[in-house]
Design a protein around this motif. Structure first.
Motif, PDB file in Angstrom:
ATOM      1  N   GLU A  64       6.680   3.827  -1.036  1.00 34.74           N
ATOM      2  CA  GLU A  64       6.402   2.471  -0.564  1.00 34.74           C
ATOM      3  C   GLU A  64       7.615   1.959   0.194  1.00 34.74           C
ATOM      4  N   HIS A  83      -0.412  -3.946  -6.026  1.00 34.44           N
ATOM      5  CA  HIS A  83      -1.358  -3.089  -5.324  1.00 34.44           C
ATOM      6  C   HIS A  83      -2.693  -3.770  -5.066  1.00 34.44           C
ATOM      7  N   SER A  84      -2.978  -4.817  -5.817  1.00 28.25           N
ATOM      8  CA  SER A  84      -4.225  -5.558  -5.613  1.00 28.25           C
ATOM      9  C   SER A  84      -4.060  -6.972  -6.155  1.00 28.25           C
ATOM     10  N   THR A 124       0.839  -1.191   0.000  1.00 28.40           N
ATOM     11  CA  THR A 124       0.000   0.000   0.000  1.00 28.40           C
ATOM     12  C   THR A 124       0.874   1.240   0.000  1.00 28.40           C
TER      13      THR A 124
END
Length: 381
Positions: A40, A69-70, A14
């Motif tokens: 980050e 990120h996902s 994140t």
């Protein structure tokens, strides 16, 4: 796709935001009353604070250097090859930081963020940053994160120039400096390539003197062409021949075929340009290429590179890539020779590859082994 954590990935990450209320003065004298840096981190900072590593990104890079990120991300961060558990930059024992530079377009204060004085995007009014400015802003971030010193500062291309600037401007802060595919300053040819790219953007009818966002426009044609020119210079002739040859994407060489010929390499460059034109901010591209042009490690030392590097206290790893004609091996050799003349510890390697300037981003067993061996000496034993 589901993120695979079994391949040495740092997994889901994140981005974080550091807000600074203290004024920041650029080398030009322009001042930001406040600013934000998006960054980050990977791994954990140890109690002694001596395992922190800074990654400096290049022209089109960002703070997203590793991980995803996902769960649906198709691609990991831009240097996932090197960062992660068991990888050369091993996050099981190192604390890795990568920030998005001032003036860039991935969340840090830049042309596409809001100017508090006007409540409109900064656009063309955002101050011109220089490499020295990025280094000073990264130092603020380090202090914000309670990092007393970098075990290593690492970067490729423009990122390598930041690493070198760190070693010169803040010698007590840098234990190891790793500069990959870098140079002590740009040649006239490199500046010319950057000017062609900028001219493509500034000539786009939707450029609007840099205020295209406020007018609801995007200079996508100019940015696409700039990217095509830039991308071409990152690849080697042999690499392009091996990958594309003279193969056609559309049409044929048959005498009876009157359709348009589209070579594979044409299709590839068009695709790269089109994709980049909607993902990267035009003002940022102009600012970043100008920062490249302005970089000169020896400028404040009467143009004496040996004198500039004499103040450094780091251990240096300098690496070039054999087919890189944008920043050819000779530029890294200039840095190596200046370091030797200054009596500094330096290791130099020229990696044999057909990957051109992009070699520092792509898999290569020799390169990865070199980076792994060097990083084993970085941080606490």
């Amino acid at each position: 796709m589901a993120v695979n954590l079994s391949d040495g990935s740092v997994g889901l990450v994140t981005p974080q935001v550091a807000h600074f209320d203290e004024p920041f003065t650029f080398s030009s004298g322009a001042v930001l009353r406040s600013h934000e840096l998006v960054y980050e981190t990977y791994g954990q900072l140890n109690n002694a604070g001596d395992n922190a590593v800074l990654i400096c990104h290049a022209l089109s890079g960002s703070h997203h250097a590793a991980g995803y990120h996902s769960q649906d991300d198709r691609r990991p961060g831009w240097w996932d090859l090197a960062i992660g558990p068991g990888k050369p930059i091993d996050t099981d024992r190192l604390y890795v930081v990568c920030s998005n530079n001032l003036g860039c377009c991935d969340g840090s204060s830049g042309p596409n963020t809001i100017n508090p004085a006007t409540s409109e995007p900064w656009g063309g009014a955002f101050p011109q940053p220089q490499v020295k400015d990025w280094v000073r802003s990264q130092k603020r971030l380090a202090e914000h994160l309670n990092i007393p010193r970098w075990a290593a500062v690492i970067g490729g291309s423009l990122g390598g120039m930041q690493a070198l600037q760190w070693a010169v401007d803040f010698p007590d802060w840098v234990e190891h400096c790793i500069a990959l595919a870098a140079a002590p300053g740009l040649t006239a040819q490199n500046i010319a390539f950057n000017e062609i790219a900028r001219h493509a953007i500034l000539s786009d009818p939707d450029w609007c003197q840099g205020d295209y966002l406020a007018q609801g426009k995007l200079p996508t044609r100019g940015v696409a062409l700039a990217r095509m020119v830039g991308h071409l210079t990152y690849m080697s002739a042999d690499g392009m021949s091996d990958r594309f040859g003279r193969e056609l994407r559309e049409g044929s060489f048959a005498p009876s075929d009157n359709s348009e010929w589209v070579f594979q390499v044409e299709s590839y460059l068009r695709h790269q340009g089109a994709r980049f034109s909607t993902q990267f901010d035009a003002n940022t591209y102009v600012l970043m290429t100008r920062a490249l042009d302005l970089f000169d490690l020896a400028a404040e030392y009467k143009n004496d590179l040996v004198a500039a590097l004499s103040v450094a206290k780091a251990n240096f790893l300098i690496a070039s890539f054999s087919s890189d004609w944008r920043f050819p091996p000779q530029r890294s050799i200039e840095i190596r020779d200046a370091l030797l003349a200054a009596g500094k510890p330096v290791t130099y390697a020229n990696i044999d590859t057909d990957n051109g300037h992009d070699g520092f981003l792509l898999p290569n067993p020799t390169y990865q082994a070199l980076l792994s061996a060097w990083m084993c000496r970085v941080g606490p034993a």
